[in-house]
Structure formats: structure tokens, C-alpha cells
Design a protein around this motif. Structure first.
Motif, PDB file in Angstrom:
ATOM      1  N   LYS A 357     -16.311 -25.371 -15.738  1.00  0.00           N
ATOM      2  CA  LYS A 357     -16.111 -23.934 -15.780  1.00  0.00           C
ATOM      3  C   LYS A 357     -14.444 -24.207 -16.632  1.00  0.00           C
ATOM      4  CE  LYS A 357     -17.535 -22.562 -11.163  1.00  0.00           C
ATOM      5  NZ  LYS A 357     -17.270 -22.423  -9.795  1.00  0.00           N
ATOM      6  N   LEU A 358     -13.858 -24.731 -16.632  1.00  0.00           N
ATOM      7  CA  LEU A 358     -12.460 -24.731 -17.337  1.00  0.00           C
ATOM      8  C   LEU A 358     -12.697 -24.749 -18.871  1.00  0.00           C
ATOM      9  CD1 LEU A 358      -9.626 -24.650 -17.877  1.00  0.00           C
ATOM     10  CD2 LEU A 358      -9.048 -26.682 -17.160  1.00  0.00           C
ATOM     11  N   GLU A 359     -13.864 -25.614 -19.167  1.00  0.00           N
ATOM     12  CA  GLU A 359     -14.223 -25.846 -20.750  1.00  0.00           C
ATOM     13  C   GLU A 359     -15.030 -24.304 -20.941  1.00  0.00           C
ATOM     14  OE1 GLU A 359     -16.670 -29.359 -21.062  1.00  0.00           O
ATOM     15  OE2 GLU A 359     -14.795 -30.657 -20.670  1.00  0.00           O
ATOM     16  N   ALA A 360     -15.881 -23.987 -20.198  1.00  0.00           N
ATOM     17  CA  ALA A 360     -16.542 -22.932 -20.613  1.00  0.00           C
ATOM     18  C   ALA A 360     -15.583 -21.681 -20.764  1.00  0.00           C
ATOM     19  CB  ALA A 360     -17.622 -22.432 -19.560  1.00  0.00           C
ATOM     20  N   SER A 361     -14.465 -21.645 -19.923  1.00  0.00           N
ATOM     21  CA  SER A 361     -13.881 -20.474 -20.267  1.00  0.00           C
ATOM     22  C   SER A 361     -13.006 -20.548 -21.200  1.00  0.00           C
ATOM     23  CB  SER A 361     -12.744 -20.255 -18.812  1.00  0.00           C
ATOM     24  OG  SER A 361     -13.413 -20.236 -17.611  1.00  0.00           O
ATOM     25  N   THR A 362     -12.640 -21.784 -21.650  1.00  0.00           N
ATOM     26  CA  THR A 362     -11.865 -21.980 -23.003  1.00  0.00           C
ATOM     27  C   THR A 362     -12.515 -21.706 -24.092  1.00  0.00           C
ATOM     28  OG1 THR A 362     -10.598 -23.744 -21.899  1.00  0.00           O
ATOM     29  CG2 THR A 362     -10.592 -23.895 -24.273  1.00  0.00           C
ATOM     30  N   LEU A 363     -13.861 -22.040 -24.058  1.00  0.00           N
ATOM     31  CA  LEU A 363     -14.949 -21.723 -25.300  1.00  0.00           C
ATOM     32  C   LEU A 363     -14.923 -20.192 -25.312  1.00  0.00           C
ATOM     33  CD1 LEU A 363     -17.344 -24.512 -25.128  1.00  0.00           C
ATOM     34  CD2 LEU A 363     -15.091 -24.441 -26.362  1.00  0.00           C
ATOM     35  N   ARG A 364     -15.294 -19.706 -24.231  1.00  0.00           N
ATOM     36  CA  ARG A 364     -15.483 -18.004 -24.104  1.00  0.00           C
ATOM     37  C   ARG A 364     -14.477 -17.441 -24.623  1.00  0.00           C
ATOM     38  NH1 ARG A 364     -15.781 -14.926 -18.763  1.00  0.00           N
ATOM     39  NH2 ARG A 364     -15.446 -12.915 -19.933  1.00  0.00           N
ATOM     40  N   THR A 365     -13.096 -17.832 -24.417  1.00  0.00           N
ATOM     41  CA  THR A 365     -12.001 -16.848 -25.039  1.00  0.00           C
ATOM     42  C   THR A 365     -11.850 -17.172 -26.464  1.00  0.00           C
ATOM     43  OG1 THR A 365     -10.713 -18.108 -23.024  1.00  0.00           O
ATOM     44  CG2 THR A 365      -9.420 -17.241 -24.548  1.00  0.00           C
ATOM     45  N   ILE A 366     -12.212 -18.356 -26.903  1.00  0.00           N
ATOM     46  CA  ILE A 366     -12.309 -18.377 -28.373  1.00  0.00           C
ATOM     47  C   ILE A 366     -13.416 -17.468 -29.159  1.00  0.00           C
ATOM     48  CG2 ILE A 366     -12.559 -19.499 -30.559  1.00  0.00           C
ATOM     49  CD1 ILE A 366     -11.193 -21.984 -28.798  1.00  0.00           C
ATOM     50  N   GLU A 367     -14.539 -17.530 -28.286  1.00  0.00           N
ATOM     51  CA  GLU A 367     -15.727 -16.886 -28.598  1.00  0.00           C
ATOM     52  C   GLU A 367     -15.526 -15.430 -28.813  1.00  0.00           C
ATOM     53  OE1 GLU A 367     -19.030 -19.230 -26.906  1.00  0.00           O
ATOM     54  OE2 GLU A 367     -18.692 -20.658 -28.522  1.00  0.00           O
ATOM     55  N   GLU A 368     -14.869 -14.688 -27.808  1.00  0.00           N
ATOM     56  CA  GLU A 368     -14.523 -13.529 -27.654  1.00  0.00           C
ATOM     57  C   GLU A 368     -13.519 -12.973 -28.544  1.00  0.00           C
ATOM     58  OE1 GLU A 368     -16.147 -13.035 -23.244  1.00  0.00           O
ATOM     59  OE2 GLU A 368     -13.941 -12.658 -23.543  1.00  0.00           O
ATOM     60  N   GLY A 369     -12.762 -13.877 -29.450  1.00  0.00           N
ATOM     61  CA  GLY A 369     -11.970 -13.482 -30.422  1.00  0.00           C
ATOM     62  C   GLY A 369     -10.507 -13.978 -30.230  1.00  0.00           C
ATOM     63  N   ILE A 396      -7.137 -17.817 -20.976  1.00  0.00           N
ATOM     64  CA  ILE A 396      -8.152 -18.836 -20.470  1.00  0.00           C
ATOM     65  C   ILE A 396      -8.120 -18.558 -18.999  1.00  0.00           C
ATOM     66  CG2 ILE A 396      -8.742 -21.103 -20.057  1.00  0.00           C
ATOM     67  CD1 ILE A 396      -7.422 -21.695 -23.177  1.00  0.00           C
ATOM     68  N   ARG A 397      -6.865 -18.325 -18.317  1.00  0.00           N
ATOM     69  CA  ARG A 397      -6.869 -18.255 -17.115  1.00  0.00           C
ATOM     70  C   ARG A 397      -7.667 -17.340 -16.435  1.00  0.00           C
ATOM     71  NH1 ARG A 397      -4.455 -16.415 -12.830  1.00  0.00           N
ATOM     72  NH2 ARG A 397      -3.719 -14.727 -14.524  1.00  0.00           N
ATOM     73  N   LYS A 398      -7.271 -16.178 -17.236  1.00  0.00           N
ATOM     74  CA  LYS A 398      -7.989 -14.702 -16.908  1.00  0.00           C
ATOM     75  C   LYS A 398      -9.448 -15.165 -16.806  1.00  0.00           C
ATOM     76  CE  LYS A 398      -5.445 -11.573 -19.498  1.00  0.00           C
ATOM     77  NZ  LYS A 398      -5.804 -10.364 -20.589  1.00  0.00           N
ATOM     78  N   ARG A 399     -10.063 -15.672 -17.843  1.00  0.00           N
ATOM     79  CA  ARG A 399     -11.465 -15.754 -17.693  1.00  0.00           C
ATOM     80  C   ARG A 399     -11.951 -16.933 -16.519  1.00  0.00           C
ATOM     81  NH1 ARG A 399      -9.822 -14.209 -22.268  1.00  0.00           N
ATOM     82  NH2 ARG A 399     -11.043 -12.777 -23.457  1.00  0.00           N
TER      83      ARG A 399
END
Ligand code: NAP
Ligand code: MG
Length: 404
Positions: A357-369, A396-399
Motif C-alpha cells: 500500500k505504501l509503494e502504491a500510494s507513493t507511485l500514485r502521488t507521482i502519477e497524479e502529478g 503520500i501520507r494523504k493517499r
């Protein structure tokens, strides 16, 4: 919020220096401790502590990895003459990574972290290419000599008891030239091979290996033979069970195939090839700040870290109270790698899921710009928002909060 995840066995936590030390604490405070009852055995490998303990702390940390099996390490300063002055050191301590690697007899695997908005320079690459570099011998432990005048150069092999002697002519020089003698050890090549086969099984990825055995019929050929023999005797069945393969080819053929491939394999390299190719792979995938590194011993001990250094320039800005935009992704992935491995060994499903989950949230943060400055230059995404060091972790924490 749900209860915190419990751990059974400690992780060996190795703190470090400069900007990465700052990030280390932020990651723990913001992304780990709110969710996990972190159980670590803490070793401060920051330069002041290494100097104070005459570097004993580094040796202790390496031995702790042997005891507990898994470690996570922050980037550390390898002292040079400037650092000796800056930190008023008792002596120029060795690189902690080299010390730990020697004690664990480990191999370093470097893999890029891929986000869909940063396109690799090589269009066909879709999955990470992990490089395993043999870290002993060859040109890095060679004897060199400049021949100044006409001379005959020989290799002389004298048996330990002095009874027998063999001589091989390297070259008969008519004029100035250069020579080099280098070596490797079967034992070191065997450890390297086992670390690579084990890691391939761990990652469920094919293993590639390449040398120049057609030209170097004894030296490089020995590498090829040792890999093949260990594979046949110890790993063939395990590879078949996991549905992965071991593939050997010539180094130039490997280079051509790597460029045409879509990635998703481990590439074992001799020392020099690994030195050169890992920089090529890192650059072609985007950025050193998106590269993870894991040290694997032949016994199956794991040490995770970011591939980059302590980001000294950002730290000096930070000390002056200026804003920084330091990328924490590789350090976050060092933690998730170690937590996941701990979870796998101790069979703690929640810990493995947390790492995912932490990896996915990190990647999502960047992919959302939302990203740090270094990535903003590379990313192709609409509505880019460049954030500072702390804001990035907060995003990242928010996601992460949404999926916990
Ligand atoms: P570095 O720390 O990797 O940084 C070099 C440059 O790359 C930085 O100045 C920065 O460029 C960019 N960069 C690297 N990581 C970044 C990140 N996470 N976020 C944003 N930008 C990043 O290498 P170095 O400056 O050569 O070395 C500094 C210290 O680290 C040295 O004392 C060295 O001994 C040590 N080191 C330790 C390790 C390790 O522990 N594994 C590895 C390598 C080096 P900009 O300044 O242009 O933004
Ligand atoms: Mg290099």
C-alpha cells in the motif's frame, strides 16, 4: 483508525547522514510509525558515531543483519580528505557499504522504480531491469605497470612450497607500453552466482548472465562454467517450479538483447560490466533518485537501501533554512522492501500488505502529478505540482490514509 501492525522480529535499522538522515526521520514519523509498532534494532551509522566508535558500529550492524536476516540502511558518507576535515575525523574510515558487503559476502542488486509518467529512453522497456554487479576482483584489484623501454613481460606462477614455477609470456615489448595483471576467486564467483540464483527465485524473474568467454577462454570462461555448474546442480529444478529461466550469452549479444527487450529480468554482470551498465540503466530509466538497491548474501540475508548518496547539496541548503525538494522515493522503497521481506519471513500478512500500500500510494502521488523537482523535469503529466521535501511525504501520507 485500525490497530497498529505488530512485528515479531526486529529489523536492523541503520541511520545515515545529511539530507537522507533528515528524510529518514520524516519517513518514520509520517509514514511508518502511525501504522506499525516498529520493532527495530537501531544502529547509528552517521559519520560522527562511526568516528566515535572507531567504526565498530558498522561491523556490529552487519553482524546484526546476520542475526536477524533483514536490514534497512540510510545513505551514509564515505569519507574523503574533505570529510576528514569537515567532521574532524580520527581517520578516513572505509565505506560502510564496503564493510557490510564484505562481512555478508553479498551481491548488490539495483532496480529502477517505474512510474507511468516517466518514459524510459528505451521505448520498449516496460518493466524494471535489475542489475547484479559482482563486487570482487578484476580490474578493481589489479596490478598495473607502465613499461618504459623494450622488455619481456611474463606471468610467473610459483607454488606455495616454491617447488614449481610456471611462466607465461604476456608480451615482448619493443618500446613503451602498459600491462596489467588481474585475478578472481572461484569462491567469490560461486557466492555471486548463488546470490543471483537466489534473488531470481525471490523475485520470480529470469536471470541473464554474460561474459566474453569466446575471447577470454580461461578467465571469462571460468565465470560461465561456475554459473552453469551451480545452476545445474542446485537451481535447475527450483527454477522450473517457479517458471523462470537462466539464460547465458555473450556480453555484446546481451547488450543488444537488453535494448530490444521489454525488461522484467535480472542481469548479472561481471564487476566492470556492472559498474558501467548500472549507470546506463539508471539514466535510461530516468533518475538515480528512483533507484533501489538491495544487498543479498549467499545465505539469504537482505539489506535494503536507496542507490543514491546523502544528497549533500540539498542538506547544505536545508541547514541554511532554505526550502529543499528532495526525492524520498528510493528511501521509502528501501523501507517497504525490508518490511515486506520481514513480513514474508515472519508470515505477517498485514506487514506485506502495508508495504504494498505504501509503494502504491507513493507511485500514485507521482502519477497524479505531485512530485519533487528532480522528477518534474522528466515527467510527462498534466497539472504538474512541484512540492518540497515535506509536502511530498504529506501528499503520500494523504493517499496512504485512504487505503488504510
Ligand atoms: P548523491 O548524494 O547521490 O547526489 C548527487 C546529486 O544527485 C544531488 O546533488 C542531486 O542533484 C541528485 N540527487 C541524488 N539523490 C537525490 C534525491 N533523492 N532527490 C533529489 N536529487 C537527488 O551523490 P554525491 O553528492 O556524489 O554524494 C554525497 C555523499 O553521499 C558522499 O559523501 C558519498 O560518499 C555518499 N554516497 C553514499 C552512498 C550510499 O550510502 N549508498 C552512495 C553514493 C554516495 P542536484 O543537487 O542537482 O539536485
Ligand atoms: Mg559506475
Amino acid at each position: 483508525m485500525a490497530r497498529k501492525i505488530k512485528m515479531t522480529t526486529p529489523l536492523v535499522e541503520m541511520d545515515g547522514d545529511e539530507m537522507t538522515r533528515v528524510i529518514w526521520k520524516l519517513i518514520k514519523d509520517m509514514l511508518l510509525e502511525p501504522y506499525i509498532e516498529l520493532k527495530t534494532e537501531y544502529y547509528d551509522l552517521g559519520l560522527p558515531k562511526r568516528d566515535e566508535t572507531e567504526d565498530k558500529i558498522t561491523v556490529d550492524a552487519a553482524n546484526a543483519i546476520k542475526k536477524y536476516g533483514v536490514g534497512v540502511k540510510c545513505a551514509t558518507i564515505t569519507p574523503n580528505a574533505e570529510r576528514v576535515k569537515e567532521y574532524n575525523l580520527k581517520q578516513m574510515w572505509k565505506s560502510p557499504n564496503a564493510t557490510i558487503r564484505a562481512i555478508l559476502d553479498g551481491t548488490v542488486f539495483r532496480a529502477p522504480i517505474i512510474v507511468n509518467c516517466i518514459k524510459p529512453s528505451v521505448r520498449t522497456w516496460r518493466k524494471p531491469i535489475t542489475i547484479a554487479r559482482h563486487a570482487y576482483g578484476d580490474v578493481y584489484k589489479a596490478v598495473e605497470h607502465a613499461v618504459e623501454e623494450p622488455a619481456k613481460v611474463e606471468l610467473v606462477i610459483t607454488s606455495k612450497d616454491g617447488e614449481s614455477e610456471q611462466r607465461l609470456t604476456v608480451h615482448e615489448f619493443d618500446g613503451p607500453g602498459i600491462i596489467m595483471g588481474m585475478h578472481n576467486l572461484d569462491k567469490s564467483i560461486e557466492s555471486f552466482a548463488r546470490a543471483c540464483f537466489n534473488y531470481a527465485l525471490d523475485q520470480k524473474q529470469d536471470l541473464w548472465f554474460a561474459t566474453k568467454d569466446t575471447i577470454s577462454k580461461k578467465y571469462d570462461h571460468r565465470f560461465k562454467d561456475i554459473f552453469q555448474e551451480i545452476f545445474e546442480n542446485e537451481y535447475k529444478d527450483k527454477f522450473r517450479e517457479k517458471g523462470i529461466s537462466y539464460f547465458y550469452t555473450l556480453i555484446d549479444d546481451a547488450v543488444a538483447r537488453v535494448i530490444r527487450s521489454e525488461g522484467g529480468f535480472i542481469w548479472a554482470c561481471k564487476n566492470y560490466d556492472g559498474d558501467v551498465m548500472s549507470d546506463m540503466i539508471a539514466t535510461a530509466f530516468g533518475s538515480l533518485a528512483m533507484m533501489t538497491s538491495v544487498l543479498v548474501s549467499p545465505e539469504g540475508y537482505y539489506e535494503y537501501e536507496a542507490a543514491h548518496g546523502t544528497v549533500q547539496r540539498h542538506y547544505y541548503r536545508y541547514l541554511k533554512g532554505e526550502e529543499t525538494s528532495t526525492n524520498s522515493v528510493a528511501t521509502i522503497f528501501a523501507w517497504t522492501g525490508a518490511l515486506r521481506k520481514r513480513g514474508e519471513i515472519d508470515r505477517i500478512k498485514d506487514l506485506i500488505e502495508f508495504a504494498d500500500k505504501l509503494e502504491a500510494s507513493t507511485l500514485r502521488t507521482i502519477e497524479e502529478g505531485v512530485m519533487t523537482k528532480d522528477l518534474a523535469l522528466l515527467a510527462e503529466v498534466e497539472n504538474k505540482k512541484v512540492v518540497n521535501t515535506e509536502q511530498f511525504l504529506e501528499e503520500i501520507r494523504k493517499r496512504l490514509e485512504e487505503v488504510m
